[in-house]
Design a protein around this motif. Structure first.
Motif, PDB file in Angstrom:
ATOM      1  N   PHE A  98      18.646 -12.621  -2.752  1.00 38.53           N
ATOM      2  CA  PHE A  98      17.299 -12.712  -3.309  1.00 38.53           C
ATOM      3  C   PHE A  98      16.871 -11.379  -3.907  1.00 38.53           C
ATOM      4  O   PHE A  98      16.319 -11.328  -5.010  1.00 38.53           O
ATOM      5  CB  PHE A  98      16.311 -13.145  -2.221  1.00 38.53           C
ATOM      6  N   VAL A  99      17.128 -10.287  -3.212  1.00 38.51           N
ATOM      7  CA  VAL A  99      16.733  -8.965  -3.705  1.00 38.51           C
ATOM      8  C   VAL A  99      17.491  -8.620  -4.988  1.00 38.51           C
ATOM      9  O   VAL A  99      16.905  -8.092  -5.940  1.00 38.51           O
ATOM     10  CB  VAL A  99      16.964  -7.893  -2.614  1.00 38.51           C
ATOM     11  N   VAL A 100      18.773  -8.930  -5.039  1.00 34.08           N
ATOM     12  CA  VAL A 100      19.556  -8.633  -6.245  1.00 34.08           C
ATOM     13  C   VAL A 100      19.045  -9.444  -7.430  1.00 34.08           C
ATOM     14  O   VAL A 100      18.848  -8.910  -8.526  1.00 34.08           O
ATOM     15  CB  VAL A 100      21.058  -8.899  -5.997  1.00 34.08           C
ATOM     16  N   LEU A 101      18.789 -10.731  -7.236  1.00 32.76           N
ATOM     17  CA  LEU A 101      18.289 -11.555  -8.333  1.00 32.76           C
ATOM     18  C   LEU A 101      16.898 -11.119  -8.769  1.00 32.76           C
ATOM     19  O   LEU A 101      16.589 -11.101  -9.957  1.00 32.76           O
ATOM     20  CB  LEU A 101      18.284 -13.029  -7.922  1.00 32.76           C
ATOM     21  N   LEU A 102      16.054 -10.754  -7.822  1.00 33.62           N
ATOM     22  CA  LEU A 102      14.720 -10.277  -8.163  1.00 33.62           C
ATOM     23  C   LEU A 102      14.799  -8.975  -8.943  1.00 33.62           C
ATOM     24  O   LEU A 102      14.061  -8.764  -9.909  1.00 33.62           O
ATOM     25  CB  LEU A 102      13.891 -10.078  -6.893  1.00 33.62           C
ATOM     26  N   THR A 103      15.711  -8.101  -8.567  1.00 28.56           N
ATOM     27  CA  THR A 103      15.900  -6.834  -9.282  1.00 28.56           C
ATOM     28  C   THR A 103      16.381  -7.088 -10.705  1.00 28.56           C
ATOM     29  O   THR A 103      15.909  -6.444 -11.646  1.00 28.56           O
ATOM     30  CB  THR A 103      16.924  -5.962  -8.535  1.00 28.56           C
ATOM     31  N   LEU A 104      17.291  -8.020 -10.871  1.00 26.33           N
ATOM     32  CA  LEU A 104      17.782  -8.325 -12.209  1.00 26.33           C
ATOM     33  C   LEU A 104      16.702  -8.963 -13.082  1.00 26.33           C
ATOM     34  O   LEU A 104      16.636  -8.705 -14.284  1.00 26.33           O
ATOM     35  CB  LEU A 104      18.993  -9.254 -12.130  1.00 26.33           C
ATOM     36  N   MET A 105      15.847  -9.763 -12.476  1.00 31.08           N
ATOM     37  CA  MET A 105      14.777 -10.409 -13.244  1.00 31.08           C
ATOM     38  C   MET A 105      13.688  -9.429 -13.663  1.00 31.08           C
ATOM     39  O   MET A 105      13.074  -9.585 -14.716  1.00 31.08           O
ATOM     40  CB  MET A 105      14.154 -11.545 -12.427  1.00 31.08           C
ATOM     41  N   THR A 106      13.424  -8.443 -12.846  1.00 32.52           N
ATOM     42  CA  THR A 106      12.358  -7.491 -13.146  1.00 32.52           C
ATOM     43  C   THR A 106      12.884  -6.252 -13.843  1.00 32.52           C
ATOM     44  O   THR A 106      12.254  -5.206 -13.815  1.00 32.52           O
ATOM     45  CB  THR A 106      11.626  -7.076 -11.858  1.00 32.52           C
ATOM     46  N   GLY A 107      14.024  -6.373 -14.482  1.00 28.61           N
ATOM     47  CA  GLY A 107      14.652  -5.263 -15.197  1.00 28.61           C
ATOM     48  C   GLY A 107      13.872  -4.887 -16.448  1.00 28.61           C
ATOM     49  O   GLY A 107      12.669  -5.139 -16.557  1.00 28.61           O
ATOM     50  N   PRO A 108      14.528  -4.284 -17.396  1.00 29.66           N
ATOM     51  CA  PRO A 108      13.852  -3.849 -18.610  1.00 29.66           C
ATOM     52  C   PRO A 108      13.244  -5.028 -19.371  1.00 29.66           C
ATOM     53  O   PRO A 108      13.797  -6.119 -19.389  1.00 29.66           O
ATOM     54  CB  PRO A 108      14.947  -3.172 -19.424  1.00 29.66           C
ATOM     55  N   GLY A 109      12.093  -4.778 -19.998  1.00 29.94           N
ATOM     56  CA  GLY A 109      11.377  -5.833 -20.689  1.00 29.94           C
ATOM     57  C   GLY A 109      11.996  -6.233 -22.010  1.00 29.94           C
ATOM     58  O   GLY A 109      11.756  -7.316 -22.504  1.00 29.94           O
ATOM     59  N   GLN A 110      12.765  -5.370 -22.607  1.00 32.52           N
ATOM     60  CA  GLN A 110      13.350  -5.671 -23.901  1.00 32.52           C
ATOM     61  C   GLN A 110      14.854  -5.861 -23.760  1.00 32.52           C
ATOM     62  O   GLN A 110      15.565  -4.995 -23.294  1.00 32.52           O
ATOM     63  CB  GLN A 110      13.093  -4.535 -24.881  1.00 32.52           C
ATOM     64  N   ALA A 111      15.287  -7.019 -24.183  1.00 32.92           N
ATOM     65  CA  ALA A 111      16.726  -7.293 -24.162  1.00 32.92           C
ATOM     66  C   ALA A 111      17.303  -6.956 -25.527  1.00 32.92           C
ATOM     67  O   ALA A 111      16.633  -7.060 -26.537  1.00 32.92           O
ATOM     68  CB  ALA A 111      16.967  -8.761 -23.835  1.00 32.92           C
TER      69      ALA A 111
END
Length: 68
Positions: free
Chosen positions: A30-43
């Motif tokens: 859960f923490v890893v997925l949450l970290t990946l989702m809240t990453g940089p705003g611009q892809a």
């Protein structure tokens, strides 16, 4: 002649506990997925000539997030 009936006896507590990893692994996922989702705003797309960041970049992002 009739056969004896066997009934299942249930106890209130069997004394079994969950292994530590059955609690830790979902939390880590859960923490890893949450970290990946809240990453940089611009892809941005990676071009064929540029170097892909790969797993080193991912590990760096996870370690940065954990050192808040």
């Amino acid at each position: 002649m009739s056969a004896p009936m066997h009934t299942a006896r249930r106890t209130a507590s069997t004394g079994k506990r969950l292994p530590w990893w059955s609690v830790v692994l979902p939390v880590v996922a859960f923490v890893v997925l949450l970290t990946l989702m809240t990453g940089p705003g611009q892809a941005h797309a990676v071009g064929a000539t540029s170097e892909a960041p790969g797993i080193a970049y991912l590990l760096e992002r996870v370690l940065d997030a954990l050192s808040l």
